[in-house]
Every structure is written in structure tokens, then in C-alpha cells.
Design a protein around this motif. Sequence first.
Motif, short mmCIF file in Angstrom:
data_model
loop_
_atom_site.label_atom_id
_atom_site.label_comp_id
_atom_site.label_asym_id
_atom_site.label_seq_id
_atom_site.Cartn_x
_atom_site.Cartn_y
_atom_site.Cartn_z
N UNK A 272 -7.27 16.39 -15.37
CA UNK A 272 -8.02 15.97 -14.36
C UNK A 272 -7.24 14.83 -13.63
N UNK A 273 -7.10 14.75 -12.31
CA UNK A 273 -6.36 13.90 -11.54
C UNK A 273 -7.16 12.58 -11.55
N UNK A 274 -6.42 11.34 -11.44
CA UNK A 274 -7.08 10.12 -11.49
C UNK A 274 -7.59 9.86 -9.95
N UNK A 275 -8.53 9.02 -9.70
CA UNK A 275 -8.85 9.13 -8.25
C UNK A 275 -8.05 7.93 -7.70
N UNK A 276 -7.57 7.81 -6.76
CA UNK A 276 -6.87 6.60 -6.04
C UNK A 276 -7.80 5.63 -5.55
N UNK A 277 -7.57 4.35 -5.94
CA UNK A 277 -8.52 3.45 -5.51
C UNK A 277 -8.47 3.11 -3.93
N UNK A 278 -9.52 2.70 -3.47
CA UNK A 278 -9.60 2.87 -1.85
C UNK A 278 -8.76 1.87 -1.13
N UNK A 279 -8.41 0.66 -1.94
CA UNK A 279 -7.22 -0.24 -1.59
C UNK A 279 -5.75 0.22 -1.44
N UNK A 280 -5.74 1.09 -2.39
CA UNK A 280 -4.27 1.69 -2.47
C UNK A 280 -4.12 2.96 -1.49
N UNK A 281 -5.60 3.61 -1.30
CA UNK A 281 -5.43 4.66 -0.08
C UNK A 281 -5.28 4.04 1.03
N UNK A 282 -5.97 2.71 1.35
CA UNK A 282 -5.47 2.11 2.62
C UNK A 282 -4.22 1.55 2.59
N UNK A 283 -3.72 1.38 1.81
CA UNK A 283 -2.23 0.91 1.79
C UNK A 283 -1.40 2.17 2.14
N UNK A 284 -1.67 3.11 1.26
CA UNK A 284 -0.88 4.64 1.69
C UNK A 284 -0.82 4.88 2.96
N UNK A 285 -2.06 4.60 3.61
CA UNK A 285 -2.47 5.07 5.01
C UNK A 285 -1.59 4.23 6.09
N UNK A 286 -1.69 2.79 5.75
CA UNK A 286 -0.81 1.87 6.37
C UNK A 286 0.76 2.26 6.32
N UNK A 287 1.15 2.46 5.17
CA UNK A 287 2.51 2.88 4.95
C UNK A 287 2.91 4.11 5.87
N UNK A 288 2.11 5.07 5.59
CA UNK A 288 2.48 6.19 6.67
C UNK A 288 2.57 5.98 8.16
N UNK A 289 1.62 5.10 8.64
CA UNK A 289 1.37 4.60 10.06
C UNK A 289 2.75 3.98 10.29
N UNK A 290 3.22 3.05 9.39
CA UNK A 290 4.37 2.37 9.60
C UNK A 290 5.67 3.10 9.62
N UNK A 291 5.73 3.96 8.82
CA UNK A 291 6.87 4.74 8.78
C UNK A 291 6.92 5.54 10.19
N UNK A 292 5.87 6.16 10.60
CA UNK A 292 5.83 6.69 11.90
C UNK A 292 6.40 5.86 12.95
N UNK A 293 5.59 4.42 12.99
CA UNK A 293 6.21 3.53 13.99
C UNK A 293 7.61 3.29 13.82
N UNK A 294 8.23 3.10 12.62
CA UNK A 294 9.55 2.99 12.53
C UNK A 294 10.36 4.11 13.12
N UNK A 295 9.93 5.11 12.72
CA UNK A 295 10.70 6.21 13.31
C UNK A 295 10.69 6.18 14.93
N UNK A 296 9.50 6.15 15.61
CA UNK A 296 9.36 6.00 16.83
C UNK A 296 10.35 4.94 17.41
N UNK A 297 10.29 3.86 16.83
CA UNK A 297 11.18 2.72 17.37
C UNK A 297 12.71 2.92 17.08
N UNK A 298 13.16 3.90 16.07
CA UNK A 298 14.49 4.36 15.91
C UNK A 298 14.86 5.17 17.07
N UNK A 299 14.06 6.13 17.41
CA UNK A 299 14.16 6.91 18.47
C UNK A 299 14.57 6.30 19.80
N UNK A 300 13.47 5.23 20.14
CA UNK A 300 13.55 4.32 21.29
C UNK A 300 14.89 3.73 21.47
N UNK A 301 15.30 3.18 19.98
CA UNK A 301 16.35 2.25 20.20
C UNK A 301 17.81 3.47 20.56
#
Lengths: 152, 120
Positions: free
Chosen positions: B1-30
Motif C-alpha cells: 500500500x503506497x503512503x499518501x504524500x502530505x499536501x505540503x510535500x506535494x506543493x513543494x514537489x510541484x514548486x520544485x518541478x516548476x523551478x526546474x522548468x524555469x531553470x531550464x528556460x533560463x539556461x536556454x535563454x542564456x
Amino acid sequence: MATEREQLQKMLAELDYYQTQLQVLQQQSQLIDASISDILIADQTLTEIGKLPEGTEILVPIGGSSFIQAKITNTKTVIVGLGADTSTKKTIEDAQKTLQERLSEAQKFKENVQRGLVEISQRIEVLRPQVEELVAKIREASGKPGEAKGSV
Amino acid sequence: MAQEVPPKVQHQLAQFQQLQQQAQAIINQKFQLQLQLKETERALEELGKLTTESEVYKSVGVLLIKSDKPVLEKELNEKKETLDLRIKTIEKQEERIRKRLEELQQQLRQALGVPTPPAG
């Protein structure tokens, strides 16, 4: 078991990374080929134009397989792009020298890309059977074929 | 049975992915800006080899407009300065995002109980 799955995930991520790199290098290789072909066409055109007398009638392409008639008023000089929206007039000889420099740069770059392609292809060739072996091992251990699916 | 990921962690994960995309966009721009800078420097170098009387042109759309070597050099030097500045700004942005990503990664590791890899 958990360790094998983790290892598989890691290897799949690595494989995915190499495949992306391979695609990028293949695109770069196509772009360089296009650039080399462009330089060679320009060089050939300059060689032929240099042999023509001034006033020779030519057809200038305007797209859509259509041409306008024109006369070359100068067969000794040509305008060459320097990059950054800047161009200058050069003699045909100097322009061809510039083109030759660009050609050798493009060929050097292509060699590097080709080396990268070979290197990454080799890494994929080594990694792919390892991933397949691990997938088979995990499937066998779990006794449920198809459970440890991975896009290899 | 998989453990439920707490909402706070889910939010942090989403933020992490968003930041990774931003970082990639910035690297491309640079990367694009660095290419433009290199091209500008190269054009300046080529212009430097010409005499003041040399015929030079500036591309405007599909047209080539006759110009003067000093004028083009001035324009290209200004362009170079602007590009240098934009690259510096984007590098600062990149550094900020990289630090934020490291922080988030650390927080996520703690929240998910993943051991932190040894430094170096």
C-alpha cells in the motif's frame, strides 16, 4: 528487490538522458550539413560568377519557382555577411577565402558532433541490454510478467 | 500500500518541478544570448580588419542598407554591452533559482526521508 527497482529507475533515467542527447546531436548534425551545403553552393556560385563577363543575363529566384530577369553589373565583388546583421563588400577571391574558413569551422564542428554521436550510441548500446536484463530479472522475481515494464 | 504524500510535500514537489522548468528556460535563454554575443564579437573582429573606406551594409529585414564602418562598430559595441548586461542579469537569476532548488531539494529529502548524499 527494492534495490533492483531503484537501480532500474536510475538506469532508465540514464538511458532517457542519453537518448535525448542523441536526438540533440542528430539535430545539430543535420543543421551543420545544411550549413555546409549552403557554403558549398555559395562557393560554387562565386566561382562561376567570377568567370562571367559583366552584363551577363541571369535569372534571380524570387521563391515559388519563379525568377526575374537581371543583368550582373559587377562580377568582381560580392557582399558577404559578417554576422550580427552586418555585411561588407569583398572581392570574389576574398569572399571565397571567408567561405573556406567557415567551411573548415563547420567541418570541425561536425567532426565533434559525430564523435559525440558515436560515444553516446555506444553508451546506449552498453546500457540497453543491462536494462533489459534487469527488467527480466525483476519480472521473474515478482512472478508477474509485465509488472516491471520499462520503455527500453 | 503506497503512503499518501502530505499536501505540503506535494506543493513543494510541484514548486520544485516548476523551478526546474524555469531553470531550464533560463539556461536556454542564456545560451541564446551567449550565441548572439559571440556573433557580435566576431562581426566586430571582422569589421576591425576593414579600412574606414570599406563598403559596409546593415541588414534590415530583407534589405541591406549601406552604412559606415564607424557607425556599425558603434552600434555593435552598444549591442555587445547590452548583451553583456543581459547575460549578467540572467546569471544572477540562474543563481537565485539554483539556490532555491537546492533548498527545496533539501526540504524534500527530509520530508520524504531520503538520505542526503555526501558533499563533493
